[in-house]
Design a protein around this motif. Sequence first.
Motif, mmCIF file in Angstrom:
data_model
loop_
_atom_site.group_PDB
_atom_site.id
_atom_site.type_symbol
_atom_site.label_atom_id
_atom_site.label_comp_id
_atom_site.label_asym_id
_atom_site.label_seq_id
_atom_site.Cartn_x
_atom_site.Cartn_y
_atom_site.Cartn_z
ATOM 1 N N THR A 93 0.936 -1.153 -0.003
ATOM 2 C CA THR A 93 0.039 -0.106 -0.197
ATOM 3 C C THR A 93 0.759 1.177 0.045
ATOM 4 O O THR A 93 1.861 1.614 0.795
ATOM 5 C CB THR A 93 -0.860 0.340 1.207
ATOM 6 N N GLN A 94 0.381 2.214 -0.801
ATOM 7 C CA GLN A 94 1.083 3.589 -0.899
ATOM 8 C C GLN A 94 0.240 4.533 -0.202
ATOM 9 O O GLN A 94 -0.765 4.799 -0.883
ATOM 10 C CB GLN A 94 1.479 3.971 -2.260
ATOM 11 N N ARG A 95 0.395 5.050 0.997
ATOM 12 C CA ARG A 95 -0.311 6.268 1.195
ATOM 13 C C ARG A 95 0.386 7.666 1.354
ATOM 14 O O ARG A 95 1.331 7.625 1.953
ATOM 15 C CB ARG A 95 -0.744 5.790 2.830
ATOM 16 N N ILE A 116 -4.374 7.289 -1.919
ATOM 17 C CA ILE A 116 -3.965 5.758 -1.394
ATOM 18 C C ILE A 116 -3.940 4.967 -2.542
ATOM 19 O O ILE A 116 -5.090 4.902 -3.229
ATOM 20 C CB ILE A 116 -4.769 5.639 -0.154
ATOM 21 N N ILE A 118 -3.936 0.600 -3.001
ATOM 22 C CA ILE A 118 -4.018 -0.554 -2.358
ATOM 23 C C ILE A 118 -3.757 -1.725 -3.361
ATOM 24 O O ILE A 118 -4.595 -1.867 -4.260
ATOM 25 C CB ILE A 118 -5.045 -0.993 -1.465
ATOM 26 N N PHE A 140 -5.826 10.897 3.945
ATOM 27 C CA PHE A 140 -5.865 9.284 4.240
ATOM 28 C C PHE A 140 -5.136 9.168 5.593
ATOM 29 O O PHE A 140 -3.927 9.524 5.710
ATOM 30 C CB PHE A 140 -5.577 8.516 3.402
ATOM 31 N N ASP A 141 -5.632 8.553 6.605
ATOM 32 C CA ASP A 141 -4.546 8.112 7.768
ATOM 33 C C ASP A 141 -4.663 6.650 8.126
ATOM 34 O O ASP A 141 -4.854 5.880 6.931
ATOM 35 C CB ASP A 141 -5.441 8.739 9.025
ATOM 36 N N GLU A 142 -3.912 6.309 9.166
ATOM 37 C CA GLU A 142 -3.805 4.872 9.520
ATOM 38 C C GLU A 142 -5.073 3.984 9.312
ATOM 39 O O GLU A 142 -5.090 2.869 8.901
ATOM 40 C CB GLU A 142 -3.030 4.357 10.899
ATOM 41 N N ASP A 144 -7.864 4.684 7.802
ATOM 42 C CA ASP A 144 -8.237 4.379 6.518
ATOM 43 C C ASP A 144 -7.200 3.393 5.714
ATOM 44 O O ASP A 144 -7.881 2.474 5.046
ATOM 45 C CB ASP A 144 -7.827 5.957 5.535
ATOM 46 N N GLU A 145 -6.093 3.354 5.811
ATOM 47 C CA GLU A 145 -5.202 2.261 5.326
ATOM 48 C C GLU A 145 -5.607 0.937 5.715
ATOM 49 O O GLU A 145 -5.919 0.271 4.725
ATOM 50 C CB GLU A 145 -3.884 2.864 5.664
ATOM 51 N N LYS A 146 -5.809 0.743 6.872
ATOM 52 C CA LYS A 146 -5.945 -0.441 7.387
ATOM 53 C C LYS A 146 -7.317 -0.963 6.943
ATOM 54 O O LYS A 146 -7.562 -2.269 6.700
ATOM 55 C CB LYS A 146 -6.046 -0.427 9.077
ATOM 56 N N GLU A 149 -7.443 -1.766 3.231
ATOM 57 C CA GLU A 149 -6.876 -2.886 2.945
ATOM 58 C C GLU A 149 -7.892 -4.014 3.235
ATOM 59 O O GLU A 149 -7.929 -5.105 2.472
ATOM 60 C CB GLU A 149 -5.645 -3.212 3.718
#
Length: 160
Positions: A93-95, A116, A118, A140-142, A144-146, A149
């Motif tokens: 993933t690239q945020r 972001i 994924i 986007f924060d952590e 959002d990333e989690k 995914e």
Amino acid sequence: MFQTTSYTGTKEENYNLMIKQLRALLEGESNQIANLSNASALLNQFLERVNWVGFYLTEGNELVLGPFQGLPACVRIPFGRGVCGTAASEKKTQRIADVHAFPGHIACDAASQSEIVIPLIKDGQVFGVLDIDSPEKDRFDEIDEKMLEAFAFALVEHLQ
């Protein structure tokens, strides 16, 4: 049939509800284009402060535009180029808080400020990427990333 739901919980609760909606949309449907189209529409309806939501699908050593919501976009992106190509080549993933600071960023929409991406991985191979752009820096924060995914994982489980 799918019904629009009001998202009134915490950020994670809302994402979990949206992922549940995704699973309901995908249940019993095997058509990849239909599933990716509904997934991009669901994300576009759910996410705030975004200007592009969609998929690029692997074709050889490049990504080719798939179903999306937003303005017309770049059609082909080589692996390793831009945020999408980097996510695909690194299988990670690239945020990106500021796309203009990302070396080799491909500007399909000048309004995009953060992004972001994924990777969609099936059987160890990159099937494509989920790409989401925002007109705000550091959108986007952590969480959002989690949760994105987790969304991508649920989607890949249903793709042929």
